[in-house]
Design a protein around this motif. Structure first.
Motif, PDB file in Angstrom:
ATOM      1  N   MET A 135     -14.283   1.873   7.775  1.00 47.02           N
ATOM      2  CA  MET A 135     -13.316   1.490   8.529  1.00 47.02           C
ATOM      3  C   MET A 135     -13.207   2.832   9.899  1.00 47.02           C
ATOM      4  SD  MET A 135      -9.324   1.697   7.593  1.00 47.02           S
ATOM      5  CE  MET A 135      -8.115   2.659   8.377  1.00 47.02           C
ATOM      6  N   PRO A 136     -13.173   2.232  10.874  1.00 49.56           N
ATOM      7  CA  PRO A 136     -13.314   3.076  12.122  1.00 49.56           C
ATOM      8  C   PRO A 136     -12.188   4.156  12.175  1.00 49.56           C
ATOM      9  CG  PRO A 136     -12.948   0.818  12.763  1.00 49.56           C
ATOM     10  CD  PRO A 136     -13.236   0.786  11.365  1.00 49.56           C
ATOM     11  N   PRO A 137     -12.266   5.083  12.840  1.00 46.35           N
ATOM     12  CA  PRO A 137     -11.043   5.985  12.957  1.00 46.35           C
ATOM     13  C   PRO A 137     -10.235   5.546  13.893  1.00 46.35           C
ATOM     14  CG  PRO A 137     -13.471   7.145  13.520  1.00 46.35           C
ATOM     15  CD  PRO A 137     -13.581   5.841  13.402  1.00 46.35           C
ATOM     16  N   ALA A 138      -9.025   5.534  13.641  1.00 51.76           N
ATOM     17  CA  ALA A 138      -7.773   4.865  14.295  1.00 51.76           C
ATOM     18  C   ALA A 138      -7.986   5.667  15.826  1.00 51.76           C
ATOM     19  CB  ALA A 138      -6.561   5.273  13.667  1.00 51.76           C
ATOM     20  N   THR A 139      -7.479   4.504  16.689  1.00 54.01           N
ATOM     21  CA  THR A 139      -7.304   4.772  17.959  1.00 54.01           C
ATOM     22  C   THR A 139      -5.867   5.056  18.405  1.00 54.01           C
ATOM     23  OG1 THR A 139      -7.622   2.709  18.746  1.00 54.01           O
ATOM     24  CG2 THR A 139      -9.570   3.936  18.940  1.00 54.01           C
ATOM     25  N   ILE A 140      -5.070   4.948  17.448  1.00 49.94           N
ATOM     26  CA  ILE A 140      -3.622   5.141  17.896  1.00 49.94           C
ATOM     27  C   ILE A 140      -3.075   6.391  17.307  1.00 49.94           C
ATOM     28  CG2 ILE A 140      -3.468   2.531  17.494  1.00 49.94           C
ATOM     29  CD1 ILE A 140      -2.625   2.694  14.857  1.00 49.94           C
ATOM     30  N   SER A 141      -1.881   6.743  17.825  1.00 47.43           N
ATOM     31  CA  SER A 141      -1.231   8.030  17.594  1.00 47.43           C
ATOM     32  C   SER A 141      -0.651   7.984  16.182  1.00 47.43           C
ATOM     33  CB  SER A 141      -0.128   8.396  18.520  1.00 47.43           C
ATOM     34  OG  SER A 141       0.973   7.410  18.552  1.00 47.43           O
ATOM     35  N   ASP A 142      -0.478   9.266  15.717  1.00 46.10           N
ATOM     36  CA  ASP A 142       0.386   9.499  14.275  1.00 46.10           C
ATOM     37  C   ASP A 142       1.506   8.532  14.353  1.00 46.10           C
ATOM     38  OD1 ASP A 142      -0.310  12.841  13.083  1.00 46.10           O
ATOM     39  OD2 ASP A 142      -1.754  11.124  14.030  1.00 46.10           O
ATOM     40  N   VAL A 143       2.322   8.848  15.433  1.00 40.96           N
ATOM     41  CA  VAL A 143       3.648   7.886  15.262  1.00 40.96           C
ATOM     42  C   VAL A 143       3.404   6.290  15.279  1.00 40.96           C
ATOM     43  CG1 VAL A 143       5.667   7.368  16.891  1.00 40.96           C
ATOM     44  CG2 VAL A 143       4.660   9.537  17.099  1.00 40.96           C
ATOM     45  N   GLU A 144       2.275   5.909  16.057  1.00 43.52           N
ATOM     46  CA  GLU A 144       2.085   4.577  15.616  1.00 43.52           C
ATOM     47  C   GLU A 144       1.378   4.295  14.425  1.00 43.52           C
ATOM     48  OE1 GLU A 144       0.734   3.037  20.370  1.00 43.52           O
ATOM     49  OE2 GLU A 144      -0.440   4.760  19.310  1.00 43.52           O
ATOM     50  N   ILE A 145       0.724   5.273  13.792  1.00 39.29           N
ATOM     51  CA  ILE A 145       0.157   4.783  12.539  1.00 39.29           C
ATOM     52  C   ILE A 145       1.523   4.784  11.437  1.00 39.29           C
ATOM     53  CG2 ILE A 145      -0.906   5.982  10.488  1.00 39.29           C
ATOM     54  CD1 ILE A 145      -2.672   7.148  12.398  1.00 39.29           C
ATOM     55  N   ASN A 146       2.393   5.598  11.744  1.00 42.28           N
ATOM     56  CA  ASN A 146       3.581   5.541  10.842  1.00 42.28           C
ATOM     57  C   ASN A 146       4.367   4.220  11.142  1.00 42.28           C
ATOM     58  OD1 ASN A 146       3.563   7.678   9.129  1.00 42.28           O
ATOM     59  ND2 ASN A 146       3.850   9.121  10.848  1.00 42.28           N
ATOM     60  N   SER A 147       4.466   3.714  12.513  1.00 41.97           N
ATOM     61  CA  SER A 147       5.425   2.637  12.629  1.00 41.97           C
ATOM     62  C   SER A 147       4.580   1.255  11.805  1.00 41.97           C
ATOM     63  CB  SER A 147       5.384   2.429  14.130  1.00 41.97           C
ATOM     64  OG  SER A 147       4.324   2.187  14.688  1.00 41.97           O
ATOM     65  N   VAL A 148       3.122   1.562  12.022  1.00 42.44           N
ATOM     66  CA  VAL A 148       2.276   0.317  11.281  1.00 42.44           C
ATOM     67  C   VAL A 148       2.601   0.563   9.773  1.00 42.44           C
ATOM     68  CG1 VAL A 148       0.144  -0.317  10.694  1.00 42.44           C
ATOM     69  CG2 VAL A 148       0.726   0.240  13.038  1.00 42.44           C
ATOM     70  N   LEU A 149       2.687   1.619   9.273  1.00 40.42           N
ATOM     71  CA  LEU A 149       2.967   1.732   7.792  1.00 40.42           C
ATOM     72  C   LEU A 149       4.184   1.262   7.152  1.00 40.42           C
ATOM     73  CD1 LEU A 149       1.281   5.086   6.768  1.00 40.42           C
ATOM     74  CD2 LEU A 149       0.336   2.840   6.376  1.00 40.42           C
ATOM     75  N   ALA A 150       5.362   1.479   8.310  1.00 42.01           N
ATOM     76  CA  ALA A 150       6.628   1.128   7.984  1.00 42.01           C
ATOM     77  C   ALA A 150       6.669  -0.377   8.176  1.00 42.01           C
ATOM     78  CB  ALA A 150       7.709   1.751   9.157  1.00 42.01           C
ATOM     79  N   ILE A 191       0.666  -1.216   0.032  1.00 35.77           N
ATOM     80  CA  ILE A 191       0.013   0.038  -0.054  1.00 35.77           C
ATOM     81  C   ILE A 191       0.978   1.302  -0.001  1.00 35.77           C
ATOM     82  CG2 ILE A 191      -0.299  -0.047   2.616  1.00 35.77           C
ATOM     83  CD1 ILE A 191      -3.178   0.841   0.054  1.00 35.77           C
ATOM     84  N   THR A 192       2.117   1.035   0.650  1.00 36.91           N
ATOM     85  CA  THR A 192       2.989   2.341   0.844  1.00 36.91           C
ATOM     86  C   THR A 192       3.542   2.820  -0.673  1.00 36.91           C
ATOM     87  OG1 THR A 192       4.718   0.947   1.491  1.00 36.91           O
ATOM     88  CG2 THR A 192       3.410   2.182   3.065  1.00 36.91           C
ATOM     89  N   TYR A 193       3.508   1.721  -1.614  1.00 41.06           N
ATOM     90  CA  TYR A 193       3.915   1.732  -3.013  1.00 41.06           C
ATOM     91  C   TYR A 193       2.827   2.359  -3.833  1.00 41.06           C
ATOM     92  CZ  TYR A 193       8.007  -0.656  -1.511  1.00 41.06           C
ATOM     93  OH  TYR A 193       9.187  -1.002  -0.932  1.00 41.06           O
ATOM     94  N   LYS A 194       1.522   2.306  -3.345  1.00 41.56           N
ATOM     95  CA  LYS A 194       0.484   2.653  -4.170  1.00 41.56           C
ATOM     96  C   LYS A 194      -0.041   4.240  -3.649  1.00 41.56           C
ATOM     97  CE  LYS A 194      -4.145   1.031  -4.837  1.00 41.56           C
ATOM     98  NZ  LYS A 194      -5.046   0.176  -4.193  1.00 41.56           N
ATOM     99  N   ARG A 195       0.005   4.374  -2.440  1.00 36.65           N
ATOM    100  CA  ARG A 195      -0.241   5.723  -2.166  1.00 36.65           C
ATOM    101  C   ARG A 195       0.852   6.545  -1.357  1.00 36.65           C
ATOM    102  NH1 ARG A 195      -5.404   5.230  -3.906  1.00 36.65           N
ATOM    103  NH2 ARG A 195      -6.655   3.386  -3.002  1.00 36.65           N
ATOM    104  N   GLU A 196       0.695   7.917  -1.452  1.00 36.74           N
ATOM    105  CA  GLU A 196       1.547   8.768  -0.521  1.00 36.74           C
ATOM    106  C   GLU A 196       1.231   8.825   0.839  1.00 36.74           C
ATOM    107  OE1 GLU A 196       2.485  11.341  -4.250  1.00 36.74           O
ATOM    108  OE2 GLU A 196       3.262  10.678  -2.289  1.00 36.74           O
ATOM    109  N   SER A 197       2.308   8.779   1.693  1.00 35.79           N
ATOM    110  CA  SER A 197       2.253   8.762   3.073  1.00 35.79           C
ATOM    111  C   SER A 197       1.265   9.524   3.655  1.00 35.79           C
ATOM    112  CB  SER A 197       3.563   8.535   3.631  1.00 35.79           C
ATOM    113  OG  SER A 197       4.304   9.695   3.618  1.00 35.79           O
ATOM    114  N   ASP A 198       1.258  10.686   3.373  1.00 39.31           N
ATOM    115  CA  ASP A 198       0.304  11.602   3.762  1.00 39.31           C
ATOM    116  C   ASP A 198      -1.226  11.416   3.809  1.00 39.31           C
ATOM    117  OD1 ASP A 198       1.628  15.021   3.036  1.00 39.31           O
ATOM    118  OD2 ASP A 198       2.019  13.589   4.623  1.00 39.31           O
TER     119      ASP A 198
END
Ligand code: HEC
Ligand code: HEC
Length: 286
Positions: A99-114, A60-67
């Motif tokens: 899809m429900p809104p995330a209950t995790i922080s931005d940092v955590e979202i980014n770590s999940v994306l990584a 997914i990170t190759y398909k969409r911008e991270s923002d």
């Protein structure tokens, strides 16, 4: 503390226990992207295992911008209702599930994306988004106008046509290469890279003080793709001027045709002597 005392006093121990478990649980796992994924995403998403309730997130990170991804994950519903084209499309595709809104922080979202990206890198699907994926006919037309100097570059700089030709564009320069097919070898990314910092001396000189805007580069790349793939919008080369040309040509032909016809019609049908002879006949009758 007040809350704690309140809870103990009121004997809401089960609530206290819940509170402790929740905080402990979050502290214990917030560093670990894989478990965040398992806990908050895996119920609906796999990574490489195909569709579940939501789409397979491998690559997914190759398909969409991270923002884009962060916005979507934070609150997909409000992102979709903001009208973002891709978000609307994916929302439509999964019409019935939200899809429900995330209950995790931005940092955590980014770590999940990584974490997702680390899985995607191994897969065969690995492919960057095509730079020109969303280019429209409008981009092509704007690019054509910049290329031919019908529109000026925002920061100045000569039109590409001063040095380059593109088949059909008319009167292009011959100093440098014909660019009709250059997209095929360079692709959108290559053209972008080249125009962002022109590597050929002649071009570097032409644009060193006139850096092109990103949108201009995008439009030019879109135009060069359209010529290489024969997908030039039908109204690009201003058919009006062609039809004017044909009209002029045709009326010229018509004019000449009338002229020749008139010449033929008023040609001398009999010899000059014939006229004299007729006159003599008349005088003899008197
Ligand atoms: C309750 C199910 C559910 C959960 C939990 C969930 N999602 Fe989703 N997700 C979906 C659905 C359904 C879609 C399809 C779009 C829509 O309908 O909103 C989606 C779409 C997405 C997309 C867009 C995919 C694309 O192709 O553009 C991303 C990225 C995403 N989810 C990431 C996550 C992440 C990261 C988590 C965990 C933090 C998560 N999702 C948790 C259901 C879920
Ligand atoms: C001052 C002359 C000049 C101008 C103006 C110019 N270029 Fe070039 N360009 C060159 C030269 C010289 C080369 C080197 C390649 C060659 O001609 O063999 C080149 C190479 C290129 C190439 C690589 C071609 C290939 O297949 O290797 C591209 C693409 C290109 N130019 C696009 C553009 C675009 C788009 C513009 C307008 C924004 C532009 N150029 C304006 C002189 C110019």
């Amino acid at each position: 503390m007040v809350l704690l005392k309140f809870l103990i006093k009121r004997n809401y121990n089960y609530l206290l226990l819940g509170l402790i478990i929740v905080t402990f649980h979050q502290n214990a796992f917030c560093q670990d992207a894989e478990s965040i994924f398992k806990k908050s995403c895996a119920s609906c998403h796999s990574i490489g295992g195909g569709k579940l309730i939501g789409p397979d997130l491998q690559g997914i990170t190759y398909k969409r911008e991270s923002d884009w991804l962060v916005k979507f994950i934070k609150n997909s519903q409000s992102f979709i209702s903001s009208g973002d084209v891709d978000a609307v499309a994916i929302g439509k595709e999964y019409n019935n599930s939200i899809m429900p809104p995330a209950t995790i922080s931005d940092v955590e979202i980014n770590s999940v994306l990584a974490f997702i990206e680390s899985k995607g890198a191994a897969g065969p699907k690995k492919k960057k988004v095509d730079y020109l994926l969303k280019a429209t006919d409008e981009n092509v037309i704007k690019g054509y106008r910049l290329f031919t100097g019908k529109d000026q570059f925002i920061n100045g700089g000569s039109a590409c046509i001063a040095c380059h030709n593109v088949t059909n564009v008319g009167n292009g320069g011959w100093l440098a290469k014909d660019l009709t097919m250059s997209y095929n070898t360079m692709k959108g990314e290559g053209i972008k890279a080249l125009l962002s910092s022109p590597a050929f001396p002649a071009m570097t000189n032409a644009y060193s003080n006139n850096i092109m805007e990103e949108t201009e580069i995008y439009n030019l790349a879109a135009y060069l793709r359209s010529t290489a793939t024969f997908k030039v919008p039908s109204n690009l080369y201003e058919p009006k001027s062609y039809s004017k040309f044909y009209f002029l040509g045709f009326s010229g032909f018509l004019f000449l045709a009338i002229l020749f016809f008139a010449g033929w019609f008023f040609r001398k049908k009999q010899s000059v002597n014939h006229e004299i002879f007729k006159r003599q006949l008349r005088t003899e009758k008197k």
